[in-house]
Enzyme design. Structure first.
Site, PDB file in Angstrom:
ATOM      1  N   ASP A 169       0.859  -1.185   0.000  1.00  0.00           N
ATOM      2  CA  ASP A 169       0.000   0.000   0.000  1.00  0.00           C
ATOM      3  C   ASP A 169       0.892   1.230   0.000  1.00  0.00           C
ATOM      4  O   ASP A 169       1.199   1.811   1.038  1.00  0.00           O
ATOM      5  CB  ASP A 169      -0.920  -0.019   1.217  1.00  0.00           C
ATOM      6  CG  ASP A 169      -2.076   0.954   1.078  1.00  0.00           C
ATOM      7  OD1 ASP A 169      -2.122   1.697   0.068  1.00  0.00           O
ATOM      8  OD2 ASP A 169      -2.943   0.967   1.960  1.00  0.00           O
ATOM      9  N   VAL A 170       1.319   1.623  -1.205  1.00  0.00           N
ATOM     10  CA  VAL A 170       2.285   2.709  -1.356  1.00  0.00           C
ATOM     11  C   VAL A 170       1.661   3.973  -1.943  1.00  0.00           C
ATOM     12  O   VAL A 170       2.190   5.065  -1.780  1.00  0.00           O
ATOM     13  CB  VAL A 170       3.480   2.260  -2.223  1.00  0.00           C
ATOM     14  CG1 VAL A 170       4.225   1.126  -1.550  1.00  0.00           C
ATOM     15  CG2 VAL A 170       3.040   1.829  -3.610  1.00  0.00           C
ATOM     16  N   LYS A 171       0.555   3.818  -2.674  1.00  0.00           N
ATOM     17  CA  LYS A 171      -0.172   4.950  -3.270  1.00  0.00           C
ATOM     18  C   LYS A 171       0.751   5.903  -4.013  1.00  0.00           C
ATOM     19  O   LYS A 171       0.658   7.122  -3.883  1.00  0.00           O
ATOM     20  CB  LYS A 171      -0.972   5.696  -2.200  1.00  0.00           C
ATOM     21  CG  LYS A 171      -2.044   4.846  -1.528  1.00  0.00           C
ATOM     22  CD  LYS A 171      -2.868   5.673  -0.554  1.00  0.00           C
ATOM     23  CE  LYS A 171      -3.979   4.854   0.086  1.00  0.00           C
ATOM     24  NZ  LYS A 171      -3.468   3.856   1.054  1.00  0.00           N
ATOM     25  N   ARG A 172       1.622   5.370  -4.839  1.00  0.00           N
ATOM     26  CA  ARG A 172       2.541   6.198  -5.601  1.00  0.00           C
ATOM     27  C   ARG A 172       1.861   6.732  -6.863  1.00  0.00           C
ATOM     28  O   ARG A 172       1.023   6.077  -7.463  1.00  0.00           O
ATOM     29  CB  ARG A 172       3.778   5.399  -6.003  1.00  0.00           C
ATOM     30  CG  ARG A 172       4.579   4.833  -4.824  1.00  0.00           C
ATOM     31  CD  ARG A 172       5.137   5.942  -3.942  1.00  0.00           C
ATOM     32  NE  ARG A 172       6.186   5.433  -3.069  1.00  0.00           N
ATOM     33  CZ  ARG A 172       6.133   5.421  -1.742  1.00  0.00           C
ATOM     34  NH1 ARG A 172       5.063   5.872  -1.136  1.00  0.00           N
ATOM     35  NH2 ARG A 172       7.152   4.969  -1.026  1.00  0.00           N
TER      36      ARG A 172
END
Length: 282
Positions: free
Chosen positions: A94-97
Site C-alpha cells: 500500500d504505497v499509493k505512488r
C-alpha cells in the site's frame, strides 16, 4: 507466466476475500506491548503475517508506518514483504505512488520487479496525472505477473469532493473523476480471459451510485475495498455492497482486527471468515 488476476482469483476461491492491513500504528504497538521503533514494527508485522497465513490469503502492509522509521523501517519492510510472500500470501504494497510517467515508472520498478528487495505482488497507485501516466507500471505488471490497484472512490470522506467532480474533457467527459478511472481500468482489463490484473480501490463506506459507478461493469476488475471494520462497513454486507462484482472484491480489515492484540488477531480473522461464509449462503 501466470498473471496476477489469475493468482488473485485462485486465492479468493481457496482462501476467501479477507485481507489484513498490516498497519503498525504507534498506539497499536503500545497496545501490543511493543516499542515504537523499527524493532517493535518488525515484531508486530511478523506476528501479523503469521496470524494471517494461518487463516487468509492476502495482506496489505501500509508502507507509511515503516517509512516513518527511516532506513531501519525500510529494512524491516523488506523482511516483512519477503516473509509474507514466502508464507504463500499475496502481498499488496500500500504505497499509493503516482507522478509523471518517468517517475512513476521508477516506483513500479521498485515494487513490481522480481528480485527487488521491495518486491510485492501488487501495489496501490494514483492516477492524478491521468491513467496514461501509469502506462509503464501497467506494462511492467503485465510482464511480471504483478498487479495494480488504482485509487478511485476511497473510504476517506474528505476525498469525496474531488472524486465526485465531473470531468470536463477527454474520453470520459461528463462522468465523475472516480467513474472515469473505473471505466479506464475496465478497458485495460477488457481483453483478459478471466480476472484482470489492474484493479481499483473502492471504499466499502461510499455510496458508489453517488460517484456514477456501476459495479456490474467490474466483473473482470479486482476491487480493493477498504473501510470494513473501524471505518464502519460490516463484513457481512460485502455481497450487498458490491452485488454482481462481489466475487472480485478484496475486503481489507485493519485496526478493528489488530486491536485484538497479538494473541487475538487469528481468532478475529476466523470470526470474520465465518461471517462472510454465512453472508454468502443467504
Amino acid at each position: 507466466m501466470i498473471g496476477f488476476g489469475d493468482r488473485l482469483a485462485s486465492t479468493l476461491a481457496d482462501r476467501g476475500p479477507l485481507c489484513l492491513g498490516i498497519d503498525p500504528h504507534a498506539f497499536l504497538l503500545a497496545d501490543w506491548g511493543l516499542t515504537d521503533d523499527a524493532a517493535g514494527v518488525r515484531e508486530f508485522s511478523l506476528r501479523s503475517v503469521d496470524a494471517a497465513a494461518a487463516v487468509i490469503g492476502i495482506v496489505k502492509p501500509q508502507v507509511a508506518f515503516f517509512e516513518r522509521h527511516g532506513a531501519a523501517g525500510y529494512a524491516v519492510l523488506e523482511e516483512v514483504l519477503a516473509a509474507a510472500r514466502a508464507a504463500g500470501l499475496l502481498v499488496i504494497a500500500d504505497v499509493k505512488r503516482g507522478d509523471v510517467g518517468s517517475t512513476v515508472a521508477a516506483y513500479g520498478a521498485a515494487w513490481l520487479t522480481p528480485g527487488s528487495s521491495l518486491e510485492a505482488d501488487a501495489m496501490t497507485i494514483v492516477a492524478y496525472q491521468g491513467l496514461g501516466s501509469l502506462d509503464d507500471p501497467v506494462a511492467r505488471a503485465e510482464a511480471n505477473g504483478k498487479g495494480l490497484f488504482v485509487l478511485a472512490a476511497t473510504s476517506n470522506p474528505e476525498a469525496a469532493a474531488t472524486q465526485t467532480a465531473r470531468l470536463g474533457s477527454g474520453e470520459f467527459a461528463g462522468r465523475s473523476v472516480a467513474a472515469g478511472i473505473v471505466s479506464g481500468v475496465e478497458k485495460l482489463n477488457s481483453n483478459a480471459d478471466g480476472v484482470g490484473s489492474v484493479g481499483v480501490v473502492l471504499g466499502a463506506t461510499v455510496r458508489l451510485e453517488d460517484y456514477g459507478i456501476d459495479v456490474a461493469q467490474l466483473r473482470k476488475t479486482p476491487i480493493l475495498a477498504p473501510g470494513f471494520g473501524e471505518q464502519g462497513a460490516r463484513i457481512a454486507d460485502l455481497p450487498t455492497l458490491f452485488g454482481s462484482a462481489a466475487g472480485t472484491v478484496i475486503a481489507n480489515v485493519g485496526r478493528s482486527v489488530l486491536r485484538a492484540g497479538s494473541a487475538g488477531v487469528r481468532d478475529e480473522l476466523i470470526s470474520l471468515t465465518h461471517e462472510l461464509r454465512e453472508a454468502g449462503s443467504r
